[in-house]
Design a protein around this motif. Structure first.
Motif, PDB file in Angstrom:
ATOM      1  N   VAL A  38       0.848  -1.195   0.000  1.00 34.62           N
ATOM      2  CA  VAL A  38       0.000   0.000   0.000  1.00 34.62           C
ATOM      3  C   VAL A  38       0.884   1.246   0.000  1.00 34.62           C
ATOM      4  N   VAL A  39       0.690   2.119  -0.994  1.00 34.87           N
ATOM      5  CA  VAL A  39       1.385   3.397  -1.077  1.00 34.87           C
ATOM      6  C   VAL A  39       0.393   4.492  -0.683  1.00 34.87           C
ATOM      7  N   HIS A  40       0.742   5.275   0.324  1.00 38.68           N
ATOM      8  CA  HIS A  40      -0.142   6.336   0.825  1.00 38.68           C
ATOM      9  C   HIS A  40       0.122   7.642   0.074  1.00 38.68           C
ATOM     10  N   GLY A  41      -0.896   8.523   0.056  1.00 36.22           N
ATOM     11  CA  GLY A  41      -0.720   9.860  -0.496  1.00 36.22           C
ATOM     12  C   GLY A  41      -0.244   9.864  -1.929  1.00 36.22           C
ATOM     13  N   ALA A  42      -0.888   9.063  -2.774  1.00 35.24           N
ATOM     14  CA  ALA A  42      -0.368   8.788  -4.117  1.00 35.24           C
ATOM     15  C   ALA A  42      -0.937   9.689  -5.208  1.00 35.24           C
ATOM     16  N   ASP A  43      -1.506  10.833  -4.856  1.00 35.57           N
ATOM     17  CA  ASP A  43      -2.168  11.684  -5.861  1.00 35.57           C
ATOM     18  C   ASP A  43      -1.217  12.153  -6.960  1.00 35.57           C
ATOM     19  N   ARG A  44       0.063  12.328  -6.656  1.00 37.64           N
ATOM     20  CA  ARG A  44       1.003  12.857  -7.651  1.00 37.64           C
ATOM     21  C   ARG A  44       1.716  11.754  -8.435  1.00 37.64           C
ATOM     22  N   ILE A  45       1.408  10.504  -8.160  1.00 42.33           N
ATOM     23  CA  ILE A  45       2.028   9.394  -8.893  1.00 42.33           C
ATOM     24  C   ILE A  45       1.165   9.088 -10.111  1.00 42.33           C
ATOM     25  N   ASP A  46       1.761   9.113 -11.296  1.00 43.94           N
ATOM     26  CA  ASP A  46       0.939   8.869 -12.480  1.00 43.94           C
ATOM     27  C   ASP A  46       0.741   7.370 -12.699  1.00 43.94           C
ATOM     28  N   GLU A  47      -0.173   7.059 -13.591  1.00 45.10           N
ATOM     29  CA  GLU A  47      -0.584   5.669 -13.803  1.00 45.10           C
ATOM     30  C   GLU A  47       0.570   4.776 -14.238  1.00 45.10           C
ATOM     31  N   ALA A  48       1.449   5.291 -15.095  1.00 45.60           N
ATOM     32  CA  ALA A  48       2.574   4.485 -15.569  1.00 45.60           C
ATOM     33  C   ALA A  48       3.504   4.119 -14.420  1.00 45.60           C
ATOM     34  N   GLU A  49       3.730   5.059 -13.492  1.00 44.46           N
ATOM     35  CA  GLU A  49       4.588   4.766 -12.356  1.00 44.46           C
ATOM     36  C   GLU A  49       3.914   3.796 -11.388  1.00 44.46           C
ATOM     37  N   MET A  50       2.596   3.926 -11.228  1.00 46.39           N
ATOM     38  CA  MET A  50       1.878   2.952 -10.399  1.00 46.39           C
ATOM     39  C   MET A  50       2.051   1.543 -10.959  1.00 46.39           C
ATOM     40  N   ALA A  51       1.846   1.405 -12.258  1.00 45.73           N
ATOM     41  CA  ALA A  51       1.978   0.099 -12.895  1.00 45.73           C
ATOM     42  C   ALA A  51       3.410  -0.433 -12.762  1.00 45.73           C
ATOM     43  N   ALA A  52       4.393   0.461 -12.923  1.00 39.48           N
ATOM     44  CA  ALA A  52       5.790   0.038 -12.812  1.00 39.48           C
ATOM     45  C   ALA A  52       6.110  -0.420 -11.393  1.00 39.48           C
ATOM     46  N   PHE A  53       5.603   0.299 -10.400  1.00 42.56           N
ATOM     47  CA  PHE A  53       5.876  -0.093  -9.014  1.00 42.56           C
ATOM     48  C   PHE A  53       5.202  -1.424  -8.681  1.00 42.56           C
ATOM     49  N   ALA A  54       3.995  -1.643  -9.216  1.00 43.89           N
ATOM     50  CA  ALA A  54       3.316  -2.922  -8.993  1.00 43.89           C
ATOM     51  C   ALA A  54       4.094  -4.077  -9.614  1.00 43.89           C
ATOM     52  N   ARG A  55       4.694  -3.838 -10.774  1.00 42.29           N
ATOM     53  CA  ARG A  55       5.536  -4.879 -11.370  1.00 42.29           C
ATOM     54  C   ARG A  55       6.772  -5.119 -10.508  1.00 42.29           C
ATOM     55  N   TRP A  56       7.293  -4.049  -9.922  1.00 42.94           N
ATOM     56  CA  TRP A  56       8.508  -4.150  -9.118  1.00 42.94           C
ATOM     57  C   TRP A  56       8.256  -4.901  -7.813  1.00 42.94           C
ATOM     58  N   THR A  57       7.132  -4.610  -7.130  1.00 43.86           N
ATOM     59  CA  THR A  57       6.830  -5.344  -5.899  1.00 43.86           C
ATOM     60  C   THR A  57       6.559  -6.808  -6.206  1.00 43.86           C
ATOM     61  N   ASN A  58       5.954  -7.068  -7.380  1.00 38.49           N
ATOM     62  CA  ASN A  58       5.666  -8.431  -7.843  1.00 38.49           C
ATOM     63  C   ASN A  58       4.738  -9.180  -6.897  1.00 38.49           C
TER      64      ASN A  58
END
Length: 297
Positions: A38-58
């Motif tokens: 869970v990433v808090h306060g994520a309003d400034r994170i764009d969709e591509a970075e969200m997807a990239a971080f989800a791939r990274w956490t795996n």
């Protein structure tokens, strides 16, 4: 001769710090349930970075807490698998609500949390006495009998036969679940992946020996792996089917994760004031907490 280092020609990236939690869901025992990042306060994170971080956490799911756009919601949630975004998922919903509350989130209504996500508004309730959170099962988008050929294929994919089957139905609330009711918990635990899994398949069977009433397993190719440890959306769909057909009472306890060395417990309860509402609940515990640095949008 001394060589001077070449200047770094890569573009600089501005990073922003965010509170980060990794929550164990459907078990109060750390490492025994299903984790969600869970990433808090994520309003400034764009969709591509969200997807990239989800791939990274795996992990099966990674979520991002944002400011709600609907005034009826306490927060907004985006849910990503390593392969893409989901409109709704059960254990990420409970884990994210737990993380939001633990970080100081205050719901507008005491004892009730309202989550905004792509599937709409999801209501959660806090059972302080039992130490559980529960979400109201979303409506099924597909129900009814499954074509016989599809049932036969699904049984073959998990190494079972028609003699093992009691009934089958679509219990699809978003992920596309096919529910297979088997003879007993032992038959559920005997299932083995046999080649490729082509559908999201949920197995359930009554248990005579376990403290739980049923044993559940989820085979989930859409999440990038053969089996999910503990699955809120599947248990929600199964409860709507099994309670609706009278096969299970208005409250029961499901065990899931046994075959993977986990001990997930999912509490299913029909609301006595609103029989159309089924609450799907479980304990949550934060296992990892810290700060994550991600590119700012």
């Amino acid at each position: 001769m001394v060589l001077s280092p070449k200047p770094d020609s890569r573009p600089s990236t501005s990073l922003s710090a965010h509170l980060f939690s990794q929550v164990n869901v459907f078990s109060a025992q750390p490492l025994a349930g299903n984790p969600v990042a869970v990433v808090h306060g994520a309003d400034r994170i764009d969709e591509a970075e969200m997807a990239a971080f989800a791939r990274w956490t795996n992990l099966s799911e990674t979520t991002f807490l944002l400011t709600p756009t609907d005034p009826a919601a306490d927060y907004r949630l985006r849910i990503f698998t390593p392969d893409g975004e989901l409109p709704f998922a059960g254990h990420p919903t409970l884990g994210s609500a737990h993380a939001w509350l633990a970080a100081g989130g205050r719901p507008a209504s005491t004892g009730t949390v309202v989550q905004e996500c792509a599937a709409g508004l999801i209501t959660l309730r806090q059972d302080h006495d039992a130490g559980r959170l529960a979400f109201a099962a979303p409506p099924l988008v597909r129900s009814g009998p499954v074509d016989g050929a599809e049932v036969d294929r699904a049984l073959a994919e998990v190494g079972l036969e028609s003699a093992d089957l009691v009934d089958a139905a679509w219990v699809d609330n978003g992920p596309g679940w096919m529910g297979l009711l088997l003879r007993d918990a032992e038959t559920v635990l005997r299932a083995r992946v046999n080649g490729a899994i082509t559908s999201d398949i949920g197995l359930v069977g009554p248990s005579a020996a376990s403290p739980a009433d049923v044993e559940v397993r989820a085979f989930v190719p859409s999440l990038g792996g053969p089996e999910d440890p503990v699955t809120g959306s599947l248990n929600a769909g199964l409860a709507q089917w099994l309670m609706g057909t009278g096969r299970m009472p208005g409250n029961y306890l499901a065990s899931q994760g046994t075959a993977l060395g986990r001990s997930g417990r999912v509490h299913l309860d029909r609301d006595p004031q609103d029989p159309d509402t089924i609450w799907v609940g479980g304990e949550c515990v934060t296992v990892v907490q810290g700060t994550v640095h991600l590119p700012a949008g």
